[in-house]
Motif scaffolding. Structure first.
Motif, PDB file in Angstrom:
ATOM      1  N   ILE A   1     -16.059   1.923  25.771  1.00 53.20           N
ATOM      2  CA  ILE A   1     -15.059   0.944  25.345  1.00 53.20           C
ATOM      3  C   ILE A   1     -14.191   0.582  26.543  1.00 53.20           C
ATOM      4  CG2 ILE A   1     -13.255   2.599  24.672  1.00 53.20           C
ATOM      5  CD1 ILE A   1     -14.181  -0.063  22.245  1.00 53.20           C
ATOM      6  N   GLY A   2     -13.596  -0.604  26.483  1.00 52.03           N
ATOM      7  CA  GLY A   2     -12.627  -0.971  27.508  1.00 52.03           C
ATOM      8  C   GLY A   2     -11.241  -0.480  27.124  1.00 52.03           C
ATOM      9  N   ALA A   3     -10.233  -0.994  27.799  1.00 52.78           N
ATOM     10  CA  ALA A   3      -8.861  -0.586  27.495  1.00 52.78           C
ATOM     11  C   ALA A   3      -8.600  -0.741  26.000  1.00 52.78           C
ATOM     12  CB  ALA A   3      -7.881  -1.418  28.303  1.00 52.78           C
ATOM     13  N   ALA A   4      -7.923   0.253  25.435  1.00 52.05           N
ATOM     14  CA  ALA A   4      -7.757   0.289  23.978  1.00 52.05           C
ATOM     15  C   ALA A   4      -6.351   0.760  23.626  1.00 52.05           C
ATOM     16  CB  ALA A   4      -8.819   1.183  23.346  1.00 52.05           C
ATOM     17  N   GLY A   5      -5.385  -0.060  23.969  1.00 50.94           N
ATOM     18  CA  GLY A   5      -4.000   0.277  23.647  1.00 50.94           C
ATOM     19  C   GLY A   5      -3.618  -0.198  22.254  1.00 50.94           C
ATOM     20  N   PRO A   6      -2.611   0.414  21.663  1.00 52.73           N
ATOM     21  CA  PRO A   6      -2.207   0.041  20.301  1.00 52.73           C
ATOM     22  C   PRO A   6      -1.596  -1.343  20.252  1.00 52.73           C
ATOM     23  CG  PRO A   6      -0.557   1.465  21.291  1.00 52.73           C
ATOM     24  CD  PRO A   6      -1.717   1.403  22.263  1.00 52.73           C
ATOM     25  N   THR A   7      -1.835  -2.028  19.129  1.00 53.06           N
ATOM     26  CA  THR A   7      -1.192  -3.312  18.910  1.00 53.06           C
ATOM     27  C   THR A   7      -0.001  -3.130  17.973  1.00 53.06           C
ATOM     28  OG1 THR A   7      -1.619  -5.644  18.465  1.00 53.06           O
ATOM     29  CG2 THR A   7      -2.530  -4.054  16.902  1.00 53.06           C
ATOM     30  N   THR A   8       0.808  -4.147  17.858  1.00 49.16           N
ATOM     31  CA  THR A   8       2.013  -4.093  17.030  1.00 49.16           C
ATOM     32  C   THR A   8       1.633  -3.911  15.560  1.00 49.16           C
ATOM     33  OG1 THR A   8       3.136  -5.504  18.615  1.00 49.16           O
ATOM     34  CG2 THR A   8       4.114  -5.338  16.420  1.00 49.16           C
ATOM     35  N   SER A   9       2.095  -2.824  14.982  1.00 53.52           N
ATOM     36  CA  SER A   9       1.685  -2.452  13.622  1.00 53.52           C
ATOM     37  C   SER A   9       2.189  -3.412  12.564  1.00 53.52           C
ATOM     38  CB  SER A   9       2.168  -1.034  13.313  1.00 53.52           C
ATOM     39  OG  SER A   9       1.610  -0.134  14.234  1.00 53.52           O
ATOM     40  N   GLY A  10       3.312  -4.071  12.813  1.00 55.24           N
ATOM     41  CA  GLY A  10       3.861  -4.988  11.824  1.00 55.24           C
ATOM     42  C   GLY A  10       2.879  -6.072  11.405  1.00 55.24           C
ATOM     43  N   ARG A  11       1.899  -6.365  12.266  1.00 57.13           N
ATOM     44  CA  ARG A  11       0.882  -7.366  11.910  1.00 57.13           C
ATOM     45  C   ARG A  11       0.048  -6.918  10.718  1.00 57.13           C
ATOM     46  NH1 ARG A  11      -0.678  -7.826  18.087  1.00 57.13           N
ATOM     47  NH2 ARG A  11       0.759  -9.444  18.709  1.00 57.13           N
ATOM     48  N   MET A  12      -0.018  -5.616  10.490  1.00 59.65           N
ATOM     49  CA  MET A  12      -0.824  -5.084   9.392  1.00 59.65           C
ATOM     50  C   MET A  12       0.010  -4.779   8.154  1.00 59.65           C
ATOM     51  SD  MET A  12      -2.912  -5.150  11.948  1.00 59.65           S
ATOM     52  CE  MET A  12      -2.050  -4.178  13.179  1.00 59.65           C
ATOM     53  N   ASP A  13       1.307  -5.021   8.211  1.00 61.69           N
ATOM     54  CA  ASP A  13       2.179  -4.614   7.106  1.00 61.69           C
ATOM     55  C   ASP A  13       1.853  -5.308   5.788  1.00 61.69           C
ATOM     56  OD1 ASP A  13       3.435  -2.784   8.689  1.00 61.69           O
ATOM     57  OD2 ASP A  13       5.387  -3.797   8.704  1.00 61.69           O
ATOM     58  N   ALA A  14       1.356  -6.535   5.838  1.00 52.03           N
ATOM     59  CA  ALA A  14       1.016  -7.233   4.593  1.00 52.03           C
ATOM     60  C   ALA A  14      -0.184  -6.593   3.900  1.00 52.03           C
ATOM     61  CB  ALA A  14       0.719  -8.699   4.884  1.00 52.03           C
ATOM     62  N   TYR A  15      -1.001  -5.879   4.668  1.00 53.90           N
ATOM     63  CA  TYR A  15      -2.252  -5.322   4.136  1.00 53.90           C
ATOM     64  C   TYR A  15      -2.196  -3.806   3.924  1.00 53.90           C
ATOM     65  CZ  TYR A  15      -3.345  -9.734   6.431  1.00 53.90           C
ATOM     66  OH  TYR A  15      -3.314 -11.030   6.856  1.00 53.90           O
ATOM     67  N   ALA A  16      -1.338  -3.128   4.668  1.00 55.86           N
ATOM     68  CA  ALA A  16      -1.346  -1.666   4.673  1.00 55.86           C
ATOM     69  C   ALA A  16      -1.061  -1.027   3.310  1.00 55.86           C
ATOM     70  CB  ALA A  16      -0.372  -1.134   5.728  1.00 55.86           C
ATOM     71  N   PRO A  17      -0.080  -1.517   2.529  1.00 56.96           N
ATOM     72  CA  PRO A  17       0.181  -0.810   1.260  1.00 56.96           C
ATOM     73  C   PRO A  17      -1.044  -0.714   0.348  1.00 56.96           C
ATOM     74  CG  PRO A  17       2.053  -2.198   1.804  1.00 56.96           C
ATOM     75  CD  PRO A  17       0.942  -2.536   2.784  1.00 56.96           C
ATOM     76  N   LEU A  18      -1.843  -1.768   0.260  1.00 58.27           N
ATOM     77  CA  LEU A  18      -3.039  -1.703  -0.591  1.00 58.27           C
ATOM     78  C   LEU A  18      -4.036  -0.682  -0.038  1.00 58.27           C
ATOM     79  CD1 LEU A  18      -4.666  -2.666  -3.012  1.00 58.27           C
ATOM     80  CD2 LEU A  18      -5.536  -4.541  -1.596  1.00 58.27           C
ATOM     81  N   LEU A  19      -4.221  -0.674   1.287  1.00 53.41           N
ATOM     82  CA  LEU A  19      -5.159   0.287   1.877  1.00 53.41           C
ATOM     83  C   LEU A  19      -4.658   1.715   1.715  1.00 53.41           C
ATOM     84  CD1 LEU A  19      -6.175  -1.702   5.074  1.00 53.41           C
ATOM     85  CD2 LEU A  19      -7.532  -1.337   2.997  1.00 53.41           C
ATOM     86  N   ILE A  20      -3.358   1.917   1.822  1.00 51.78           N
ATOM     87  CA  ILE A  20      -2.789   3.256   1.596  1.00 51.78           C
ATOM     88  C   ILE A  20      -3.038   3.672   0.148  1.00 51.78           C
ATOM     89  CG2 ILE A  20      -0.643   4.586   1.508  1.00 51.78           C
ATOM     90  CD1 ILE A  20       0.344   2.760   3.861  1.00 51.78           C
ATOM     91  N   SER A  21      -2.883   2.733  -0.787  1.00 52.34           N
ATOM     92  CA  SER A  21      -3.116   3.067  -2.207  1.00 52.34           C
ATOM     93  C   SER A  21      -4.574   3.416  -2.478  1.00 52.34           C
ATOM     94  CB  SER A  21      -2.674   1.910  -3.109  1.00 52.34           C
ATOM     95  OG  SER A  21      -3.624   0.854  -3.102  1.00 52.34           O
ATOM     96  N   LYS A  22      -5.469   2.990  -1.595  1.00 52.22           N
ATOM     97  CA  LYS A  22      -6.899   3.311  -1.737  1.00 52.22           C
ATOM     98  C   LYS A  22      -7.270   4.583  -0.991  1.00 52.22           C
ATOM     99  CE  LYS A  22      -7.762  -0.311  -4.206  1.00 52.22           C
ATOM    100  NZ  LYS A  22      -7.989  -0.148  -5.647  1.00 52.22           N
ATOM    101  N   GLY A  23      -6.279   5.262  -0.415  1.00 54.23           N
ATOM    102  CA  GLY A  23      -6.550   6.561   0.195  1.00 54.23           C
ATOM    103  C   GLY A  23      -6.380   6.634   1.700  1.00 54.23           C
ATOM    104  N   MET A  24      -6.154   5.486   2.370  1.00 57.19           N
ATOM    105  CA  MET A  24      -5.935   5.524   3.816  1.00 57.19           C
ATOM    106  C   MET A  24      -4.759   6.449   4.092  1.00 57.19           C
ATOM    107  SD  MET A  24      -6.942   4.420   6.778  1.00 57.19           S
ATOM    108  CE  MET A  24      -8.017   3.089   6.245  1.00 57.19           C
TER     109      MET A  24
END
Length: 187
Positions: A74-97
């Motif tokens: 893989i090439g450089a793999a730094g973290p991206t801004t998590s707020g971009r995923m905030d609209a989607y994260a609660p549903l994924l957390i409810s599914k066990g993430m």
């Protein structure tokens, strides 16, 4: 401070035992995706379809890796801004993430979902993508290859470093840190 070694899957009991400020080294399989893949996953769930992987007790890394140089996984793999995923994260957390790795603040809806289901938010060091990539031993696109670097990946990582910045009790290192500086200002 001694680092805690984690080997996913990360069950609820272990996730709830992690406390804000804990430093961890993650070894094993984690998943990686950015906002475009998250949008597709949530749309699939809303249509009643299953995800390309079972999110139960898994950790997802918010990253859009650079192309690999010859001989590297893989090439450089730094973290991206998590707020971009905030609209989607609660549903994924409810599914066990169970765990998320990224950088930056999270919405109150994400933190509430973490508290309810036993999730944990890890921060990886921003600006250190080349160094973090050395901890990724294998990378495989498992879905949405049309998204290029925003595809859904499975990474095999070894001693991937991260810090618990929001724990399952809702303790938030970003807020705690701000409070510590406010106390210094009052002196």
């Amino acid at each position: 401070m001694e680092k805690i070694r984690l080997k996913p899957p990360l069950d609820e009991k272990m996730a709830r035992s992690l406390k804000v400020g804990d430093q961890v080294l993650i070894s094993g399989s984690i998943y990686a995706a950015r906002d475009a893949a998250h949008k597709l996953m949530v749309e699939a769930l809303e249509r009643g379809e299953s995800l390309p992987f079972d999110p139960m007790d898994q950790i997802i890394y918010y990253v859009g890796p650079c192309p690999a140089r010859p001989g590297e996984p893989i090439g450089a793999a730094g973290p991206t801004t998590s707020g971009r995923m905030d609209a989607y994260a609660p549903l994924l957390i409810s599914k066990g993430m169970r765990g998320m790795i990224g950088k930056g603040l999270r919405s109150s809806a994400v933190i509430e979902a973490m508290q309810k289901y036993g999730g944990v938010y890890f921060a990886a060091i921003g600006g250190a993508g080349a160094l973090l990539a050395r901890r990724i031993k294998r990378a495989e696109v498992i879905a949405y290859p049309e998204l290029g670097p925003e595809a859904l990946y499975r990474f095999e990582v070894e001693d991937f470093p991260a810090i618990v910045v929001i724990d399952a009790a809702g303790n938030n290192l970003y807020k705690i840190g701000q409070e510590q500086y406010r106390r210094v200002d009052r002196l």
